[in-house]
Design a protein around this motif. Structure first.
Motif, short mmCIF file in Angstrom:
data_model
loop_
_atom_site.label_atom_id
_atom_site.label_comp_id
_atom_site.label_asym_id
_atom_site.label_seq_id
_atom_site.Cartn_x
_atom_site.Cartn_y
_atom_site.Cartn_z
N VAL A 62 5.57 -18.76 -26.56
CA VAL A 62 4.57 -19.00 -25.51
C VAL A 62 5.04 -20.16 -24.64
O VAL A 62 5.88 -20.98 -25.04
N MET A 63 4.46 -20.22 -23.46
CA MET A 63 4.81 -21.27 -22.51
C MET A 63 3.56 -21.72 -21.76
O MET A 63 2.54 -21.02 -21.72
N GLN A 64 3.67 -22.89 -21.14
CA GLN A 64 2.62 -23.36 -20.25
C GLN A 64 2.97 -22.95 -18.82
O GLN A 64 4.13 -22.96 -18.42
N ALA A 65 1.94 -22.60 -18.06
CA ALA A 65 2.13 -22.21 -16.67
C ALA A 65 0.89 -22.59 -15.88
O ALA A 65 -0.23 -22.61 -16.41
N MET A 66 1.10 -22.89 -14.60
CA MET A 66 0.00 -23.13 -13.67
C MET A 66 -0.22 -21.83 -12.91
O MET A 66 0.68 -21.33 -12.22
N VAL A 67 -1.41 -21.25 -13.04
CA VAL A 67 -1.66 -19.88 -12.62
C VAL A 67 -2.72 -19.84 -11.51
O VAL A 67 -3.76 -20.50 -11.61
N LEU A 68 -2.43 -19.03 -10.49
CA LEU A 68 -3.41 -18.75 -9.44
C LEU A 68 -4.17 -17.50 -9.85
O LEU A 68 -3.60 -16.40 -9.91
N ALA A 69 -5.47 -17.66 -10.12
CA ALA A 69 -6.32 -16.52 -10.46
C ALA A 69 -7.09 -16.03 -9.25
O ALA A 69 -7.25 -14.83 -9.04
N THR A 70 -7.56 -16.99 -8.42
CA THR A 70 -8.37 -16.66 -7.25
C THR A 70 -7.89 -17.49 -6.07
O THR A 70 -7.94 -18.72 -6.13
#
Length: 342
Positions: free
Chosen positions: A14-22
């Protein structure tokens, strides 16, 4: 060389990520499975990823066709951690950069004529393809570049878009000797170094009253720096508009000589206001720059260490991606913002 597209037994899963959901909402820190490279792809352990104004346009919803959820970021520097099948260009441990252009069809009229940047089926890193605001990313080996040895990860990241798009925009100005740069951010602070290396005079235009940016431009060799609503002290042969402000188009046309060229270097711009035909008359040219080609990348990354181009950066941790985007939105970054992935 080929290798199985499966991690070793003791590799993280697993990894950390900064995610755009909206679009329009802040990025979310998430824990995700590490992606696996497919045919012709490489898995990259991300070291740094520069923050681009295009990322801002994606996050803010001004570019309207992202895949969602999305990991943004397209100025990626990292090392290859795993090879998919039929990877021949790289080996595990190689340091590479990943730019905005992430895939083309290779058989349309644009690809076949050396204009792959216009491919109708192109896919872009950090837009249709998950990007570098994460600990790992997957990329097509054909759209990765070896990073020049003299550039540390932090300083190399802005070369992958700010540098490449700036370089392509500069080429569009042909042999202009008096060059205007409208918007003095990440791209301009790199392209001015190329232009000065080529013996051109550079005139820098910034947000009104931004004396810090004007001083920075003069430090990098601009012969004049002033507000974007001012005329330069002498007519320009060409101008590049990096700021996403449509009102700068008639301003730049007014500043260039007959036969002069105005290049719009961004992927998004606010509406261009109407202007009288006399600003365009006299064989002035108005054109846009769309994306980049792999040839641009190869040429620019070979040229950068010869000058040598120096990138000025402000580092943020991966978890500080929202703060970096806010600082960019508010004009608080001198040079380029770069996420450092621990």
């Amino acid at each position: 060389m080929t290798a199985a597209a499966h991690p070793q037994q003791d590799s993280p899963s697993v990894m950390q990520a900064m995610v755009l959901a909206t679009p329009g909402q802040p990025l979310q820190l998430m824990e995700l499975p590490i992606p696996q490279p497919g045919m012709g792809q490489v898995l990259i352990r991300v070291h740094t990823c520069a923050v681009c104004r295009t990322d801002l346009h994606v996050v803010d919803g001004e570019l309207t066709q992202p895949k969602l959820p999305l990991i943004p970021g397209h100025q990626i520097v990292g090392t290859i951690a795993q090879l998919g099948d039929n990877v021949t260009r790289f080996q595990i441990g190689d340091r590479v950069g990943v730019p905005w252009l992430g895939h083309t069809c290779n058989h349309c009229r644009y690809c076949l004529s050396g204009r792959e940047n216009l491919c109708d089926r192109a896919e872009f890193t950090g837009y249709q393809i998950d990007g570098g605001y994460a600990e790992y990313t997957v990329a097509d080996q054909r759209f990765c570049f070896p990073i020049p040895a003299g550039y540390p990860d932090l300083q190399a990241a802005p070369l992958l878009c700010a540098g490449l798009i700036g370089y392509r925009s500069l080429r569009m100005t042909e042999n202009a000797q008096r060059l205007g740069l409208y918007g003095f951010g990440a791209a301009a602070h790199l392209v001015i170094q190329v232009a000065r290396y080529q013996g051109r005079q550079v005139f820098a235009f910034t947000r009104n009253g931004d004396t810090e940016a004007q001083e920075f431009a003069r430090y990098l060799g601009a012969v004049w720096a002033g507000n974007s609503d001012q005329l330069p002290p002498e007519p320009l042969d060409a101008a590049i508009i990096f700021a996403p402000v449509g009102a700068l188009v008639p301003a730049a046309l007014k500043a260039v000589v007959k036969g002069g060229i105005v290049v719009c270097g961004g992927i998004h711009m606010s509406d261009i206001p109407s202007f009288s035909y006399d600003l365009l008359w006299g064989e002035r040219v108005l054109r846009s720059v769309a994306n980049l080609t792999r040839q641009d990348g190869e040429e620019f990354l070979a040229l950068a260490p010869q000058i040598p181009i120096v990138t000025q950066v402000k580092a943020f941790p991966l978890t500080g991606a929202n703060q970096a985007l806010t600082a960019l939105r508010q004009g608080e970054i001198q040079g380029a913002a770069v996420l450092v992935v621990e």
